[in-house]
Structures are given as C-alpha cells and as structure tokens.
Design an enzyme around this catalytic site. Structure first.
Site, mmCIF file in Angstrom:
data_model
loop_
_atom_site.group_PDB
_atom_site.id
_atom_site.type_symbol
_atom_site.label_atom_id
_atom_site.label_comp_id
_atom_site.label_asym_id
_atom_site.label_seq_id
_atom_site.Cartn_x
_atom_site.Cartn_y
_atom_site.Cartn_z
ATOM 1 N N ALA A 73 103.537 29.438 39.727
ATOM 2 C CA ALA A 73 103.283 28.839 38.577
ATOM 3 C C ALA A 73 103.473 27.327 38.272
ATOM 4 C CB ALA A 73 104.054 29.741 37.535
ATOM 5 N N THR A 74 104.775 27.009 39.127
ATOM 6 C CA THR A 74 105.041 25.501 38.793
ATOM 7 C C THR A 74 103.923 24.556 39.313
ATOM 8 O OG1 THR A 74 107.286 25.773 38.734
ATOM 9 C CG2 THR A 74 106.501 23.563 39.398
ATOM 10 N N ASN A 153 109.931 31.928 27.748
ATOM 11 C CA ASN A 153 110.610 32.708 28.712
ATOM 12 C C ASN A 153 111.768 32.904 28.371
ATOM 13 O OD1 ASN A 153 110.372 29.518 28.998
ATOM 14 N ND2 ASN A 153 112.013 29.877 30.419
ATOM 15 N N GLN A 181 105.214 34.636 31.810
ATOM 16 C CA GLN A 181 105.849 35.854 30.919
ATOM 17 C C GLN A 181 105.050 36.797 30.640
ATOM 18 O OE1 GLN A 181 108.878 36.223 31.910
ATOM 19 N NE2 GLN A 181 109.604 34.151 32.466
ATOM 20 N N HIS A 203 105.889 36.948 41.119
ATOM 21 C CA HIS A 203 107.256 37.422 41.209
ATOM 22 C C HIS A 203 107.586 37.896 39.539
ATOM 23 C CE1 HIS A 203 110.000 34.313 39.885
ATOM 24 N NE2 HIS A 203 108.799 33.532 40.017
ATOM 25 N N CYS A 329 115.286 28.487 36.155
ATOM 26 C CA CYS A 329 114.987 27.303 36.723
ATOM 27 C C CYS A 329 115.667 26.315 36.125
ATOM 28 C CB CYS A 329 113.427 26.560 36.442
ATOM 29 S SG CYS A 329 112.093 27.993 36.869
#
Length: 384
Positions: A73-74, A153, A181, A203, A329
């Site tokens: 996603a980043t 998140n 999320q 994930h 993160c």
C-alpha cells in the site's frame, strides 16, 4: 489456550492456510514469469495473475483492468499521489489531506511540497472525523486531489466517504483513499462510493506481505497519472517490474476468502471487541478514542489515564499479549501518536493509549485472559 494472544491485526494478519496453499505451487513448480509469453510456464503465470486480478477486483466492485499490482500500500499511495500531481502540475498543484492520515500519505505530500505542491492538511474533530463543510471550503480552483483514508489504522474511525466523494465530484476534484484497513473487513464498492483511486494491501486481509494494489478508475473519463517506476512497461506501463506471481496469487485467494467470510468475521470480531471494550471502560480513567458509531468492527483505541503506555505494553507483551500503541510503521519512534494528537489528546494521554485490533483466530478465552492481565498490569503501574 494458544499464546500469544494476538490483538494487533491492524499491523498485519496471519496468512490464511488456504492462501498459503494457493501460493506454494508458484514458488517451485509453476515458477514462470508472467511476462514470458512464449512458453507454458509463462502462460500459466499470466493466467494465475489474471485470475487473481479478477478476484481482487470483485472484492471492491471494480473491473480487473482497474487494478494495478504493487509491492504494497505504501507504493500504491506514492503512485497515486505523486502520479496525479505530476500529471496535472503546474496547472493544478493543490492537494487536500487530513491530519490523521497514515505517514505513507502525509510524508508523500510533504515530499511534493518540495516540488511545488500546495498542501492543505485538514483538522479532525475529537471523534476523528473530517468536517465535510471544512473540506468543501478548502477546495480551490487549483485543487487536483483529495487524499483521505477510508478507515483509520489507529482508531478504526470511518470517514464519510460517500459525502466526501459527492463534494469531490461536484467540484471536479479527484478523490484518492488509502483503504488498507477497510478492504476485506467491511463491504466496500468503489463504484457506489465514488472513489477515483484507492490503495490496499494483501497482508491486512490474511494474505502475504509484499503485495498490494492501486485501483484506478477507468469508467467515464479514465483517470490518468504518471508512472513512478520505469522499465518493462508492466501493469499498463504504470508499475514496471517483474510481477510477484506467488504474492499476487495469494492476494487473489485472500480477497476471495474475505468476500466469503466478511460478514462472519465482522460479527465475530465485533462481539469480542465490544466485550473487551466494555470491560476495560470499567477501569477508572479509561476512555475510547474516536467515534464509536462510525468505525471498523474489530478495532478499539483506549486511553489508560495515569499509566505510561510503553510500560503497560512492556508488561503485557512480556506476558504473551501482542499489542501496539498505534501504527506498526512508526512504532520505533518515541513521539506520541499524531492521530491522537490531531484528535485533541495531550502527550500524556496519547502515550497512555493502546490499540486493540482483533481477528478471526481470537477467542472468548483469549479476551478473558487479556482482561485479567490488563487489570493486573494497570493496578501494578498505578500502585507501585
């Protein structure tokens, strides 16, 4: 009871056995490159990717051609925000986001400020919600993109995306959402919601790490953006690089399982979350952070007044309970949560807050154990 009690599903989820089973053949037996168009192993890999793309698209109500696979996603966040900015700048260079966004969005916006972007960071209320009226007031003639996450998140708070998308469409502004999320946890249809671009990852929904996706709308006037990686022209020339075939296959399987189990999973998690939350609120000095009506079914963020959060985490994690105080993160940093600070919590209370995010494997017995351990730990820290 199986230990540790894992209550950090917003950080990552265990890979579902069915997902792992689907992936295994593509490591050693069907190991072909999906871009190899001249032999059977390549064709098999290409077909597997196409099937997974269909499964991922179905989960969010998209067309397969609207799905671009990424490393996570980043990368999808970066591709969406930088790609839109570079496609439209200097004519349009204004981006609107919110103070509670994930750092993958906030840091990307800060980077673009150095390139000439004008960035407006909207405040949120004490409940974590963006004010649509404030958003509309921030839209200017040069606004090119609104970047707002679907579900937070740290708190699980759900933004009013339909109302936000209606504003964006009315003013001719593109809407991007980091929906990491939300996807796979609650029903989400990009057509109904009116989102133009959306990032998500495997994930967080019982799939493998290292594979994500960016949805890019193609209906009507297709969204155009600049690639951030150059090379072989993979993924409609928007994301060059050899495809992670095993990971993509696992992503597809995880998406299919999420579609089947979403209602069951949400009910299971909500029952356990509510029991955990209700019991913890009986402790003096505790409070839930964020809107309790508009949120994900499996998440609660709770402040423990009079307790240092890291000390509480150390006591709990050393006794077989896996928890976090916020985003995985940024868990290595010693600064208080920027999300909770934006919602009005002071440093002391922000430090004293823990995020509980539940999943498929959690049980009533685990919740009982967790409540007992937290009560013991809080008592010990408040009465040294």
């Amino acid at each position: 009871m199986r230990l540790p009690v894992y209550l950090d599903h917003n950080a990552t989820t265990p890979c579902d056995p069915g997902v792992l089973e689907a992936m295994l053949p593509y490591f050693a037996e069907n190991f072909g490159n999906a871009a190899s168009r001249h032999h059977t192993l390549g064709w098999m890999a290409e077909d597997a990717v196409a099937e997974a793309r269909e499964e991922v698209a179905q989960l969010i109500g998209a067309d397969p051609a609207e799905i671009i696979f990424t490393s996570g996603a980043t990368e999808a966040d970066n591709l969406a925000i930088k790609g839109i900015f570079e496609e439209h700048f200097p004519g349009k260079g204004h981006i609107i986001t919110a103070a509670t966004e994930h750092n993958a969005v906030l840091d990307t916006c800060r980077h673009l400020q150095q390139k000439g972007a004008r960035v407006t960071v909207l405040p949120v209320g004490g409940d974590g919600l963006v004010d649509p009226a404030g958003l509309e007031a921030a839209i200017a003639p040069d606004t090119v993109l609104i970047a707002l996450m679907y579900a937070n998140n740290e708190t699980g708070v759900l933004q009013p995306m339909r109302e936000i998308s209606a504003l964006a469409q009315k003013r001719g502004v593109l809407l991007f959402s980091d929906a990491v999320q939300a996807v796979g946890k609650i029903p989400l249809n990009v057509r109904d919601t009116g989102i133009d671009l959306m990032a998500f990852t495997a994930h967080k929904m019982y799939g493998p790490k290292g594979v994500g996706a960016l949805y890019i709308r193609r209906r009507g006037q297709p969204v155009s953006l600049r690639a951030q990686m150059d090379g072989g022209g993979h993924e409609r020339k928007l994301r060059s690089g050899t495809l992670n075939v095993p990971g993509i296959v696992g992503f597809g399987k995880a998406a299919a399982l999420a579609a089947e189990r979403m209602e069951q999973d949400a009910l299971h998690a909500a029952v356990l979350r509510d029991r955990l939350e209700d019991a913890l609120l009986q402790l003096s000095g505790t409070a839930v952070n964020g809107n309790r009506e508009q949120r994900l079914p499996h998440v609660t963020n709770i402040s423990f007044g009079g307790v240092e959060g890291e000390e509480l985490l150390t006591l709990l994690n050393n006794n077989d309970i896996a928890l976090s105080s916020g985003s995985a993160c940024s868990s290595a940093t010693t600064t208080p949560s920027h999300v909770l600070k934006a919602m009005g919590l002071d440093d002391v209370l922000a430090y004293a807050s823990l995020r509980f995010s539940l999943g498929r494997s959690n049980t009533e017995e685990q919740i009982s154990y967790t409540l007992r351990r937290i009560d013991e730990a809080v008592t010990a820290l408040r009465n040294p």
